[in-house]
Design a protein around this motif. Structure first.
Motif: not given
Ligand code: PRT
Ligand code: MG
Length: 214
Positions: A92, A87, A71, A84, A184, A207, A182, A89
């Motif tokens: 991080v 996320d 990000k 976008q 993307r 996803s 985090s 995750g």
């Protein structure tokens, strides 16, 4: 053919398990290969190895259909031409303002002092200090921001912090949190329309993998 842009290091390493969950295995590892285009176990998917801050550019212009970028990198790029969706995750950390342990940042701000701030993240830093009404002169660096206050180049830095070990080792401390960071998944907007049949299953797989990863 679908093209995915990744940077080597933590983005590649932390995307690997997500790809694995999607049933995709890169045929080489960028740490052991000088190849910049890497095939995968899926004949319809290849991986480009680019600089972390170049990932959005490859995807924006459609040289890659998809990419994984922090990000931090996306805030600097601005996001033109990018969708976008996710996320992931991974990778991080947080973006923060840090100063030498013995520097009274709050007092300097209260007095309206003009601060010299070294950073790689000019856009984010400019917006952060403008919103706070803090007067700053930004000094652009490309790495090792932590050094700047130690040698009198700057009063403060804006940098990424994860464990905090680098700050501690250099006698610096966080004085303001700017934003959590985090990685993307980004998608070229045209590819999403024109190659939907090939791109959508990748989005779904990422996803699904990111959700079970969290
Ligand atoms: O090397 P290049 O200039 O091409 O790009 P890059 O250095 O940004 O790439 P890379 O691979 O180091 O980082 C890729 C992405 O990982 C970044 O864009 C972030 O989104 C994410 N990320 C997550 C981090 C960190 N954690 C991180 N800790 N990127 C950098 N760091 C650095 C930080 O800048 C600081 O120097 O690690 C140091 C602090 O770590 P701690 O653990 O000591 O606090
Ligand atoms: Mg680096």
């Amino acid at each position: 053919m679908i093209t995915l842009a990744l940077s080597k290091g933590r983005i590649f390493d932390e995307t690997l398990p997500l790809l694995e969950k999607a049933g995709v295995r890169p045929l080489e590892h960028p740490e052991h290969s000088r190849r910049l285009i890497i095939g995968t176990s899926s004949p319809g998917l290849r991986v480009l190895i680019v600089r972390a801050s170049d990932v959005p550019t490859y995807v924006q212009y459609g040289a890659a259909d998809l990419g994984v970028a922090g990000k931090d990198v996306l805030l600097e790029h601005g996001g033109a031409g990018l969708y976008q969706p996710l996320d992931l995750g991974i990778a991080v950390c947080r973006m923060a303002v840090a100063v030498p342990r013995d520097f009274d940042y709050a007092n300097a701000v209260r007095k309206g002092a003009r601060l010299r701030v070294a950073t790689k993240y000019m856009q984010t830093a400019r917006e952060h200090f403008a919103a706070k009404g803090v007067h700053v002169d930004l000094i652009k660096l490309y790495g090792s921001m932590e050094l700047a206050p130690l040698v009198g180049l700057a009063d403060a830095i804006v940098d990424l912090v994860s464990s905090g070990n680098t700050l501690r080792a250099n006698r610096l401390r966080v004085v303001e949190e700017i934003t959590p960071i985090s990685a993307r998944l980004i998608v070229n907007q045209a590819a999403l329309k024109l190659k939907r049949a090939a791109v959508q299953p990748m989005l779904d797989a990422f996803s699904h993998a990111a959700a079970s990863h969290a």
